[in-house]
Design an enzyme around this catalytic site. Structure first.
Site, PDB file in Angstrom:
ATOM      1  N   ARG A 126       0.869  -1.182   0.000  1.00 55.04           N
ATOM      2  CA  ARG A 126       0.000   0.000   0.000  1.00 55.04           C
ATOM      3  C   ARG A 126       0.907   1.235   0.000  1.00 55.04           C
ATOM      4  O   ARG A 126       2.059   1.171   0.410  1.00 55.04           O
ATOM      5  CB  ARG A 126      -0.907  -0.014   1.226  1.00 55.04           C
ATOM      6  CG  ARG A 126      -1.825  -1.242   1.266  1.00 55.04           C
ATOM      7  CD  ARG A 126      -2.957  -1.058   2.246  1.00 55.04           C
ATOM      8  NE  ARG A 126      -3.708  -2.276   2.447  1.00 55.04           N
ATOM      9  CZ  ARG A 126      -4.756  -2.665   1.704  1.00 55.04           C
ATOM     10  NH1 ARG A 126      -5.151  -1.921   0.693  1.00 55.04           N
ATOM     11  NH2 ARG A 126      -5.388  -3.792   1.971  1.00 55.04           N
ATOM     12  N   ASP A 149     -13.347  -7.240  -1.366  1.00 55.18           N
ATOM     13  CA  ASP A 149     -14.563  -6.621  -0.821  1.00 55.18           C
ATOM     14  C   ASP A 149     -15.664  -6.467  -1.877  1.00 55.18           C
ATOM     15  O   ASP A 149     -16.776  -6.091  -1.536  1.00 55.18           O
ATOM     16  CB  ASP A 149     -14.240  -5.231  -0.247  1.00 55.18           C
ATOM     17  CG  ASP A 149     -13.348  -5.312   0.974  1.00 55.18           C
ATOM     18  OD1 ASP A 149     -13.133  -6.433   1.466  1.00 55.18           O
ATOM     19  OD2 ASP A 149     -12.866  -4.258   1.424  1.00 55.18           O
ATOM     20  N   MET A 187     -14.055  -9.926   6.162  1.00 49.94           N
ATOM     21  CA  MET A 187     -13.563  -8.669   5.576  1.00 49.94           C
ATOM     22  C   MET A 187     -14.704  -7.867   4.981  1.00 49.94           C
ATOM     23  O   MET A 187     -15.798  -8.381   4.746  1.00 49.94           O
ATOM     24  CB  MET A 187     -12.512  -8.958   4.536  1.00 49.94           C
ATOM     25  CG  MET A 187     -11.208  -9.291   5.206  1.00 49.94           C
ATOM     26  SD  MET A 187      -9.808  -9.031   4.168  1.00 49.94           S
ATOM     27  CE  MET A 187      -8.500  -9.108   5.390  1.00 49.94           C
ATOM     28  N   ARG A 237     -14.413  -3.545   4.329  1.00 51.26           N
ATOM     29  CA  ARG A 237     -14.107  -2.281   4.998  1.00 51.26           C
ATOM     30  C   ARG A 237     -15.263  -1.301   4.894  1.00 51.26           C
ATOM     31  O   ARG A 237     -15.741  -0.771   5.884  1.00 51.26           O
ATOM     32  CB  ARG A 237     -12.859  -1.697   4.341  1.00 51.26           C
ATOM     33  CG  ARG A 237     -12.201  -0.620   5.139  1.00 51.26           C
ATOM     34  CD  ARG A 237     -11.113   0.040   4.331  1.00 51.26           C
ATOM     35  NE  ARG A 237      -9.830  -0.622   4.448  1.00 51.26           N
ATOM     36  CZ  ARG A 237      -9.079  -0.975   3.422  1.00 51.26           C
ATOM     37  NH1 ARG A 237      -9.502  -0.771   2.186  1.00 51.26           N
ATOM     38  NH2 ARG A 237      -7.911  -1.537   3.615  1.00 51.26           N
ATOM     39  N   TYR A 293      -7.986 -12.905   7.414  1.00 53.09           N
ATOM     40  CA  TYR A 293      -6.917 -13.087   6.427  1.00 53.09           C
ATOM     41  C   TYR A 293      -6.975 -14.467   5.771  1.00 53.09           C
ATOM     42  O   TYR A 293      -6.499 -14.640   4.651  1.00 53.09           O
ATOM     43  CB  TYR A 293      -5.547 -12.842   7.073  1.00 53.09           C
ATOM     44  CG  TYR A 293      -5.358 -11.373   7.385  1.00 53.09           C
ATOM     45  CD1 TYR A 293      -5.085 -10.456   6.369  1.00 53.09           C
ATOM     46  CD2 TYR A 293      -5.497 -10.878   8.669  1.00 53.09           C
ATOM     47  CE1 TYR A 293      -4.953  -9.110   6.626  1.00 53.09           C
ATOM     48  CE2 TYR A 293      -5.361  -9.534   8.950  1.00 53.09           C
ATOM     49  CZ  TYR A 293      -5.093  -8.645   7.919  1.00 53.09           C
ATOM     50  OH  TYR A 293      -4.967  -7.310   8.182  1.00 53.09           O
ATOM     51  N   MET A 294      -7.574 -15.440   6.501  1.00 50.23           N
ATOM     52  CA  MET A 294      -7.621 -16.783   5.919  1.00 50.23           C
ATOM     53  C   MET A 294      -8.470 -16.823   4.652  1.00 50.23           C
ATOM     54  O   MET A 294      -8.182 -17.588   3.737  1.00 50.23           O
ATOM     55  CB  MET A 294      -8.193 -17.776   6.937  1.00 50.23           C
ATOM     56  CG  MET A 294      -7.233 -17.989   8.083  1.00 50.23           C
ATOM     57  SD  MET A 294      -7.955 -18.997   9.337  1.00 50.23           S
ATOM     58  CE  MET A 294      -8.082 -20.541   8.468  1.00 50.23           C
TER      59      MET A 294
HETATM   60  N1  LIG Z   1      -5.883   8.437  -5.300  1.00 48.45           N
HETATM   61  C1  LIG Z   1      -4.810   7.715  -5.600  1.00 48.45           C
HETATM   62  N2  LIG Z   1      -3.930   8.167  -6.534  1.00 48.45           N
HETATM   63  C2  LIG Z   1      -2.828   7.436  -6.844  1.00 48.45           C
HETATM   64  N3  LIG Z   1      -2.521   6.259  -6.272  1.00 48.45           N
HETATM   65  C3  LIG Z   1      -3.350   5.761  -5.352  1.00 48.45           C
HETATM   66  C4  LIG Z   1      -4.532   6.459  -4.962  1.00 48.45           C
HETATM   67  N4  LIG Z   1      -5.170   5.723  -4.027  1.00 48.45           N
HETATM   68  C5  LIG Z   1      -4.405   4.618  -3.833  1.00 48.45           C
HETATM   69  N5  LIG Z   1      -3.320   4.629  -4.631  1.00 48.45           N
HETATM   70  C6  LIG Z   1      -2.259   3.624  -4.688  1.00 48.45           C
HETATM   71  O1  LIG Z   1      -2.795   2.369  -5.091  1.00 48.45           O
HETATM   72  C7  LIG Z   1      -2.162   1.308  -4.385  1.00 48.45           C
HETATM   73  C8  LIG Z   1      -3.181   0.398  -3.777  1.00 48.45           C
HETATM   74  O2  LIG Z   1      -4.187   1.133  -3.080  1.00 48.45           O
HETATM   75  P1  LIG Z   1      -4.988   0.500  -1.853  1.00 48.45           P
HETATM   76  O3  LIG Z   1      -6.069   1.429  -1.504  1.00 48.45           O
HETATM   77  O4  LIG Z   1      -4.020   0.133  -0.778  1.00 48.45           O
HETATM   78  O5  LIG Z   1      -5.518  -0.892  -2.382  1.00 48.45           O
HETATM   79  P2  LIG Z   1      -6.601  -1.266  -3.464  1.00 48.45           P
HETATM   80  O6  LIG Z   1      -6.080  -0.894  -4.784  1.00 48.45           O
HETATM   81  O7  LIG Z   1      -6.722  -2.716  -3.311  1.00 48.45           O
HETATM   82  O8  LIG Z   1      -7.844  -0.515  -3.101  1.00 48.45           O
HETATM   83  C9  LIG Z   1      -1.238   1.947  -3.361  1.00 48.45           C
HETATM   84  O9  LIG Z   1       0.085   1.809  -3.803  1.00 48.45           O
HETATM   85  C10 LIG Z   1      -1.670   3.389  -3.305  1.00 48.45           C
HETATM   86  O10 LIG Z   1      -0.596   4.273  -3.062  1.00 48.45           O
HETATM   87  O1  LIG Z   2      -4.476  -5.491   6.587  1.00 48.03           O
HETATM   88  P1  LIG Z   2      -4.464  -5.049   5.167  1.00 48.03           P
HETATM   89  O2  LIG Z   2      -3.559  -5.845   4.326  1.00 48.03           O
HETATM   90  O3  LIG Z   2      -4.246  -3.590   5.008  1.00 48.03           O
HETATM   91  O4  LIG Z   2      -5.864  -5.374   4.554  1.00 48.03           O
HETATM   92  C1  LIG Z   2      -7.053  -5.150   5.201  1.00 48.03           C
HETATM   93  C2  LIG Z   2      -8.090  -4.678   4.234  1.00 48.03           C
HETATM   94  O5  LIG Z   2      -7.973  -5.226   2.987  1.00 48.03           O
HETATM   95  C3  LIG Z   2      -9.251  -5.450   2.418  1.00 48.03           C
HETATM   96  O6  LIG Z   2      -9.315  -6.808   2.118  1.00 48.03           O
HETATM   97  C4  LIG Z   2      -9.479  -4.596   1.221  1.00 48.03           C
HETATM   98  O7  LIG Z   2      -8.314  -4.561   0.511  1.00 48.03           O
HETATM   99  P2  LIG Z   2      -8.175  -3.795  -0.862  1.00 48.03           P
HETATM  100  O8  LIG Z   2      -8.744  -2.422  -0.742  1.00 48.03           O
HETATM  101  O9  LIG Z   2      -6.717  -3.825  -1.052  1.00 48.03           O
HETATM  102  O10 LIG Z   2      -8.910  -4.623  -1.852  1.00 48.03           O
HETATM  103  C5  LIG Z   2     -10.258  -5.043   3.451  1.00 48.03           C
HETATM  104  O11 LIG Z   2     -11.325  -5.891   3.505  1.00 48.03           O
HETATM  105  C6  LIG Z   2      -9.429  -4.995   4.686  1.00 48.03           C
HETATM  106  O12 LIG Z   2      -9.860  -3.971   5.520  1.00 48.03           O
HETATM  107 MG   LIG Z   3      -9.540  -0.666  -1.813  1.00 49.79          MG
END
Ligand SMILES: Nc1ncnc2c1ncn2[C@@H]1O[C@H](COP(=O)(O)OP(=O)(O)O)[C@@H](O)[C@H]1O
Ligand SMILES: O=P(O)(O)OC[C@H]1O[C@](O)(COP(=O)(O)O)[C@@H](O)[C@@H]1O
Ligand SMILES: [Mg+2]
Length: 539
Positions: free
Chosen positions: A212, A268, A311, A313, A424-425
């Site tokens: 992240r 999710d 899970m 969020r 996490y499982m």
């Molecule tokens: N608004 C945004 N602009 C650019 N990069 C973003 C933005 N939001 C999230 N990211 C990047 O996308 C990646 C994953 O985002 P994250 O929210 O952790 O997971 P997911 O893509 O599963 O929702 C991270 O490296 C984060 O820095």
């Molecule tokens: O502990 P971590 O790795 O940050 O992940 C927890 C979160 O990841 C999720 O699975 C969602 O993840 P993404 O937004 O990356 O798809 C949520 O359900 C949970 O809150």
């Molecule tokens: Mg997300």
């Protein structure tokens, strides 16, 4: 139909006509086979060449309220790109296919439930192989990155991109970017071949690693440029697709011949427009094991409550579907449906009633449920993870303690509570058979799209047909369970739990909430009426 001619017109017009200064969207009007361009803000004035940018919607309209929300194409900003025959044509495996290629005119309707007087509505470009490709096999230098949380099926998507590029298009150069977005500028890359990825789909997680935070657009695009990468496959959730969108804009601003394809990942299921995300079915299936355990435990002891935290969020899809599938759950709590503990109609009252009736009960909750109650009682400051997502407190532990406290202090009834936290499982497991097939289709659709020169898109099924969806539609909102919809009512009727809503709340909720995309019924999540007004004003 008119739009088959129009696609080439679209590209031709786009390369000269986008105005990044003050327009939000440009509309191509394709009535009676003729294309004209209009812009809701600046009428028909055309901007100078080379100013296309900032992810403006590329809208094509046709007869009877037909709207195509198209995706960008490399030819939109790079003039005179050569095209090549699609090598699939010579692939013996595909020689049995009646129609090798997707017709350029094909689009997929977002809404399939219509009335006889409904406008045809929003469509997306159908995914699949095209007759002409914009890359020669040995010109392609692709990369794959996985970002955000884990999800079953990540390795399958990686495998199928590598194998799809190689088996269908003869591409040999594919790089794996390690550890998410920051890996572009801070980690070594791995070379991915069909041999390297041969059996990775049997493992959970991602062989590339993920993270992240760490999204630095210019460093990422510098790395893409320096390495000579020209196809970027980005697997991730809503945050990742936002990141992909700005990477695409920067690539376009620099005028690079680099296709950016997003593959939506989220346990999710909170990504809008698409029917559902990969790994979701696997997660729901895995959640059954925890629910079964909670049921067995609670059944075996008098007045026992099994609590399972899953899970979710901001969206309670996993909890809702796991509950509907199990039939052993007496109460499901999700972020979209506020609840309360004390008093008439509250959770404690329901638990007491259920234990008196049945002697045991199972509660399933999504991790994002009731967070507002926790914040109130624990004065918890808002904290975020590296990507800016809200960090949640453990609602399962909190509610378990609250229930124990309530029944011990009120001395109404002695209870036992077993708390199971399999969060996490359920996402660390490999994908099941149907998710594997789904991941394969996603990966192949992404490969076909990039080879055909499309860019700035996320691939995904819309009403069962794979489509190319512009980034802005994917990142504009999150998919949520609609508690005034029939699916949630089905759940309420199967658990018999209180809705925790008064009739006034329900009326308010119906008034306030725009129709949201709902798993399985494919309703639109956007205010389509307002959007259609913009379109019709523009025409
Ligand atoms: N608004 C945004 N602009 C650019 N990069 C973003 C933005 N939001 C999230 N990211 C990047 O996308 C990646 C994953 O985002 P994250 O929210 O952790 O997971 P997911 O893509 O599963 O929702 C991270 O490296 C984060 O820095
Ligand atoms: O502990 P971590 O790795 O940050 O992940 C927890 C979160 O990841 C999720 O699975 C969602 O993840 P993404 O937004 O990356 O798809 C949520 O359900 C949970 O809150
Ligand atoms: Mg997300």
């Amino acid at each position: 139909m008119d739009s088959i001619h129009c696609c080439s017109s679209v590209s031709a017009i786009n390369s000269r006509s986008f105005d990044s200064s003050n327009s939000k969207s440009l509309t191509l009007n394709l009535r009676n086979g003729f294309a004209s361009i209009s812009n809701p803000k600046v009428g028909s004035s055309l901007a100078p060449m080379g100013t296309f940018g900032n992810a403006q919607p590329k809208i094509v309209t046709g007869d009877a309220g037909y709207v195509l929300e198209d995706v960008p194409h490399l030819a939109d900003y790079i003039p005179d790109l050569p095209t090549y025959h699609n090598p699939l044509q010579d692939n013996p495996a595909y020689s049995v296919v009646k129609q090798y290629f997707v017709n350029d005119d094909d689009s997929v309707a977002q809404k399939i439930v219509v009335h006889k007087s409904s406008p045809r509505g929003t469509h997306f470009r159908r995914a699949g192989p095209r007759q002409k490709v914009y890359f020669e096999s040995d010109e392609v230098h692709a990369c794959i990155v996985t970002c955000g949380g884990l999800c079953p099926g990540l390795n399958t998507v990686i495998r199928e991109i590598v194998c799809g590029l190689n088996y269908m298009y003869g591409v040999n150069r594919v790089l794996g970017i390690a550890g998410g977005y920051r890996g572009f500028y801070s980690r070594n890359t791995t070379s991915l071949t069909p041999k390297v990825v041969n059996d990775i789909h049997k493992r959970g997680g991602t062989i590339l690693g993920t993270s992240r935070g760490g999204h630095d657009t210019s460093k990422i695009v510098d790395s893409i440029q320096d390495r000579g990468i020209n196809q970027v496959y980005i697997i991730g959730g809503d945050g990742t697709q936002k990141g992909a969108s700005v990477i695409f804009e920067e690539i376009q601003r620099r005028g690079l011949k680099v296709a950016v394809a997003g593959i939506p990942k989220t346990i999710d299921n909170d990504i809008p427009v698409i029917d559902k995300s990969f790994g979701f079915d696997t997660a729901v299936e895995e959640a059954q094991r925890a629910i079964n355990a909670a049921h067995v435990e609670s059944e075996s002891i008098e007045n026992c409550i099994g609590v399972v935290k899953l899970m979710g969020r901001y969206s309670g899809f996993i909890a809702m579907h796991a509950t509907l599938a199990s039939r052993d759950v007496d109460c499901c709590l999700i972020p979209e449906s506020p609840f309360y503990l004390e008093g008439p109609g509250g959770l404690f009252e329901y638990i007491e009633k259920r234990l008196k009736e049945n002697g045991h009960m199972v509660i399933v909750m999504a991790e994002g449920a009731g967070q507002e109650l926790l914040s109130e009682s624990m004065r918890y400051a808002d904290k975020q993870d590296a990507s800016g997502n809200k960090l949640l407190q453990d609602v399962g532990l909190w509610i378990s303690q609250k229930i124990r406290d309530h029944f011990s202090t009120s001395k109404r009834m002695g209870i036992t509570l077993k708390y199971i936290d399999p969060t996490y499982m359920i996402r660390a497991v490999p994908s099941n058979a149907s998710d594997n097939v789904y991941c394969t289709l996603l990966a192949q659709s992404a490969v076909h799209g990039a080879m055909a020169g499309y860019t700035g898109f996320t691939v995904g099924p819309v009403n069962g047909r794979h489509s190319y969806i512009p980034f802005y539609r994917i990142i504009e909102r999150q998919n949520k369970v609609v508690i005034t919809d029939r699916m949630w009512a089905r759940l309420l009727s199967s658990t018999n739990q209180p809705s925790f809503l008064s009739p006034e709340d329900i009326i308010e909720d119906k008034k306030e909430e725009a129709p949201q995309s709902q798993l399985l019924n494919g309703e639109s999540g956007r205010d389509d009426e307002a959007f259609e007004k913009v379109i019709s004003n523009a025409c």
